[in-house]
Write a protein that holds these residues in place. Sequence first.
Motif, PDB file in Angstrom:
ATOM      1  N   LEU A   1       5.412   9.611  -9.790  1.00 25.64           N
ATOM      2  CA  LEU A   1       4.921   9.808 -11.152  1.00 25.64           C
ATOM      3  C   LEU A   1       4.223  11.165 -11.288  1.00 25.64           C
ATOM      4  CD1 LEU A   1       3.543   6.225 -11.921  1.00 25.64           C
ATOM      5  CD2 LEU A   1       5.685   7.236 -12.720  1.00 25.64           C
ATOM      6  N   ASP A   2       3.415  11.517 -10.303  1.00 24.43           N
ATOM      7  CA  ASP A   2       2.735  12.819 -10.340  1.00 24.43           C
ATOM      8  C   ASP A   2       3.747  13.957 -10.394  1.00 24.43           C
ATOM      9  OD1 ASP A   2       0.244  11.653 -10.277  1.00 24.43           O
ATOM     10  OD2 ASP A   2      -0.071  11.967  -8.117  1.00 24.43           O
ATOM     11  N   LYS A   3       4.802  13.855  -9.607  1.00 26.64           N
ATOM     12  CA  LYS A   3       5.818  14.901  -9.568  1.00 26.64           C
ATOM     13  C   LYS A   3       6.490  15.060 -10.922  1.00 26.64           C
ATOM     14  CE  LYS A   3       9.897  16.499  -7.075  1.00 26.64           C
ATOM     15  NZ  LYS A   3      10.831  16.276  -5.937  1.00 26.64           N
ATOM     16  N   ASN A   4       6.576  13.961 -11.691  1.00 31.21           N
ATOM     17  CA  ASN A   4       7.224  14.001 -13.001  1.00 31.21           C
ATOM     18  C   ASN A   4       6.234  14.162 -14.149  1.00 31.21           C
ATOM     19  OD1 ASN A   4      10.368  13.283 -12.886  1.00 31.21           O
ATOM     20  ND2 ASN A   4       9.316  12.232 -11.199  1.00 31.21           N
TER      21      ASN A   4
ATOM     22  N   ASN B   1       0.813  -1.219   0.000  1.00 34.06           N
ATOM     23  CA  ASN B   1       0.000   0.000   0.000  1.00 34.06           C
ATOM     24  C   ASN B   1       0.845   1.267   0.000  1.00 34.06           C
ATOM     25  OD1 ASN B   1      -2.435  -1.386  -0.073  1.00 34.06           O
ATOM     26  ND2 ASN B   1      -2.601  -1.487   2.158  1.00 34.06           N
ATOM     27  N   ILE B   2       1.807   1.353   0.928  1.00 36.23           N
ATOM     28  CA  ILE B   2       2.603   2.578   0.992  1.00 36.23           C
ATOM     29  C   ILE B   2       3.574   2.668  -0.189  1.00 36.23           C
ATOM     30  CG2 ILE B   2       2.379   2.863   3.482  1.00 36.23           C
ATOM     31  CD1 ILE B   2       5.164   1.690   3.808  1.00 36.23           C
ATOM     32  N   SER B   3       3.996   1.500  -0.716  1.00 30.31           N
ATOM     33  CA  SER B   3       4.866   1.511  -1.888  1.00 30.31           C
ATOM     34  C   SER B   3       4.124   2.045  -3.109  1.00 30.31           C
ATOM     35  CB  SER B   3       5.392   0.107  -2.178  1.00 30.31           C
ATOM     36  OG  SER B   3       6.282   0.128  -3.276  1.00 30.31           O
ATOM     37  N   MET B   4       2.884   1.606  -3.290  1.00 32.60           N
ATOM     38  CA  MET B   4       2.076   2.116  -4.406  1.00 32.60           C
ATOM     39  C   MET B   4       1.843   3.611  -4.274  1.00 32.60           C
ATOM     40  SD  MET B   4      -0.632  -1.064  -4.742  1.00 32.60           S
ATOM     41  CE  MET B   4      -1.713  -0.229  -5.890  1.00 32.60           C
ATOM     42  N   ASN B   5       1.675   4.067  -3.034  1.00 31.62           N
ATOM     43  CA  ASN B   5       1.452   5.488  -2.806  1.00 31.62           C
ATOM     44  C   ASN B   5       2.677   6.318  -3.198  1.00 31.62           C
ATOM     45  OD1 ASN B   5      -0.186   7.720  -1.644  1.00 31.62           O
ATOM     46  ND2 ASN B   5       1.504   7.826  -0.181  1.00 31.62           N
ATOM     47  N   SER B   6       3.864   5.851  -2.815  1.00 34.19           N
ATOM     48  CA  SER B   6       5.071   6.615  -3.149  1.00 34.19           C
ATOM     49  C   SER B   6       5.349   6.594  -4.645  1.00 34.19           C
ATOM     50  CB  SER B   6       6.284   6.078  -2.372  1.00 34.19           C
ATOM     51  OG  SER B   6       6.578   4.740  -2.733  1.00 34.19           O
ATOM     52  N   ILE B   7       5.003   5.495  -5.310  1.00 33.37           N
ATOM     53  CA  ILE B   7       5.152   5.440  -6.769  1.00 33.37           C
ATOM     54  C   ILE B   7       4.246   6.479  -7.421  1.00 33.37           C
ATOM     55  CG2 ILE B   7       4.666   4.048  -8.827  1.00 33.37           C
ATOM     56  CD1 ILE B   7       5.598   1.603  -7.235  1.00 33.37           C
ATOM     57  N   LYS B   8       3.018   6.563  -6.945  1.00 32.47           N
ATOM     58  CA  LYS B   8       2.087   7.547  -7.509  1.00 32.47           C
ATOM     59  C   LYS B   8       2.599   8.973  -7.280  1.00 32.47           C
ATOM     60  CE  LYS B   8      -2.789   8.861  -7.706  1.00 32.47           C
ATOM     61  NZ  LYS B   8      -2.484  10.316  -7.755  1.00 32.47           N
ATOM     62  N   MET B   9       3.125   9.241  -6.091  1.00 34.28           N
ATOM     63  CA  MET B   9       3.686  10.562  -5.808  1.00 34.28           C
ATOM     64  C   MET B   9       4.829  10.883  -6.764  1.00 34.28           C
ATOM     65  SD  MET B   9       3.742  10.405  -1.631  1.00 34.28           S
ATOM     66  CE  MET B   9       4.813  11.841  -1.524  1.00 34.28           C
TER      67      MET B   9
ATOM     68  N   GLN C   1       0.890  10.545 -15.957  1.00 35.21           N
ATOM     69  CA  GLN C   1      -0.419  10.028 -15.588  1.00 35.21           C
ATOM     70  C   GLN C   1      -0.544   8.575 -16.056  1.00 35.21           C
ATOM     71  OE1 GLN C   1      -2.599  11.883 -13.710  1.00 35.21           O
ATOM     72  NE2 GLN C   1      -0.896  13.360 -13.683  1.00 35.21           N
ATOM     73  N   VAL C   2      -0.999   7.714 -15.186  1.00 37.78           N
ATOM     74  CA  VAL C   2      -1.189   6.300 -15.532  1.00 37.78           C
ATOM     75  C   VAL C   2      -2.659   6.100 -15.852  1.00 37.78           C
ATOM     76  CG1 VAL C   2      -0.823   3.912 -14.824  1.00 37.78           C
ATOM     77  CG2 VAL C   2       0.667   5.722 -13.927  1.00 37.78           C
ATOM     78  N   GLN C   3      -2.964   5.900 -17.122  1.00 35.05           N
ATOM     79  CA  GLN C   3      -4.348   5.917 -17.592  1.00 35.05           C
ATOM     80  C   GLN C   3      -5.245   4.930 -16.861  1.00 35.05           C
ATOM     81  OE1 GLN C   3      -5.605   8.195 -19.769  1.00 35.05           O
ATOM     82  NE2 GLN C   3      -3.569   9.105 -19.567  1.00 35.05           N
ATOM     83  N   ARG C   4      -4.787   3.700 -16.664  1.00 33.04           N
ATOM     84  CA  ARG C   4      -5.614   2.681 -16.007  1.00 33.04           C
ATOM     85  C   ARG C   4      -5.182   2.395 -14.576  1.00 33.04           C
ATOM     86  NH1 ARG C   4      -5.597  -2.282 -17.984  1.00 33.04           N
ATOM     87  NH2 ARG C   4      -3.742  -2.122 -19.299  1.00 33.04           N
ATOM     88  N   GLY C   5      -4.333   3.257 -14.038  1.00 29.50           N
ATOM     89  CA  GLY C   5      -3.982   3.177 -12.633  1.00 29.50           C
ATOM     90  C   GLY C   5      -2.872   2.197 -12.297  1.00 29.50           C
TER      91      GLY C   5
END
Length: 296
Positions: free
Chosen positions: A275-278, A265-273, A281-285
């Motif tokens: 990607l957002d910073k760069n 859970n926290i790993s997925m969250n940091s990956i999203k952070m 956008q991941v179209q299908r999540g």
Amino acid sequence: MQEIEQLSCELYADTPRGGLYHYTTFSGLLGIIGRRCLWASDIRYMNDSAELRHTADLFAEVTRGRMESGHADSHFLSQFVDWIKHRLTTGHLLFAASFRSHGNLLSQWRGYSLPGKGVSLGFCPDFILECARRQQFLMGKCIYEPRRQERIIHQVLDALEREVERRSRGREMTGEERNKLYQEIFTSVETDLLRIAAMLKHPSFSEEKEWRIVSPVVSGQGEGLPVLFREGHDMLVPYIEFSLSLDGQAPQLDHLYLGPSVNANISMNSIKMFLDKNGVQVQRGIDYCRIPYRRG
């Protein structure tokens, strides 16, 4: 040679229908997004140098069968086997990067990532194809079926034999002249043979359903190319960068799997952070692989 060139083109005629996944580590993810590129490795160094050796072995096996059946020009076939064994491993350069049709395979997590540190990046085929077109790369679907591989080898040998017959018909040739003719013919098809070899993989890897992007063939040692080097398992691996940026934009991700992790859970969250910073956008999540993984 037109026949072999056409055969080479046919191997790159398929178009992927579904997503294309690239397995990598967190370190790889940081580099891919940060530099907006994939590493396209010299295919002689992929999978511990076994890639092209498989094709060379196929040629040797099929050629040996022809000679044992009493082929009239065993000298030509023997020279070809020696030539291709040498040139496939020391000749022209071809760089490639790999994608899988399936983004969540245990074998791939084990082979291409580290426990708790793996991701599978899903790309839309149209995006990768457009990136490839702009960089003059080709895309092809790897061939694993032994019978189809053998059929391709026979087609190559048939075309070479016909070319020898055509160019030697009506000529009285010394042994030296004939050997020179053989070398001229071999050299004329080296580029296409390398492209063909890049698509033939050992059947034991069939689960991967691999697609490859391959660079233009480069003669010599790559002088003038922006060749870089990375650390492999037991050697330095030459590579070039394959850009994932269209018109200056961030890479387009369609989907992402997080590999086996005890902190999903926290790993997925940091990956999203990240990607957002760069600006990615991941179209299908982002999904967790849900595969229990224990190395070995």
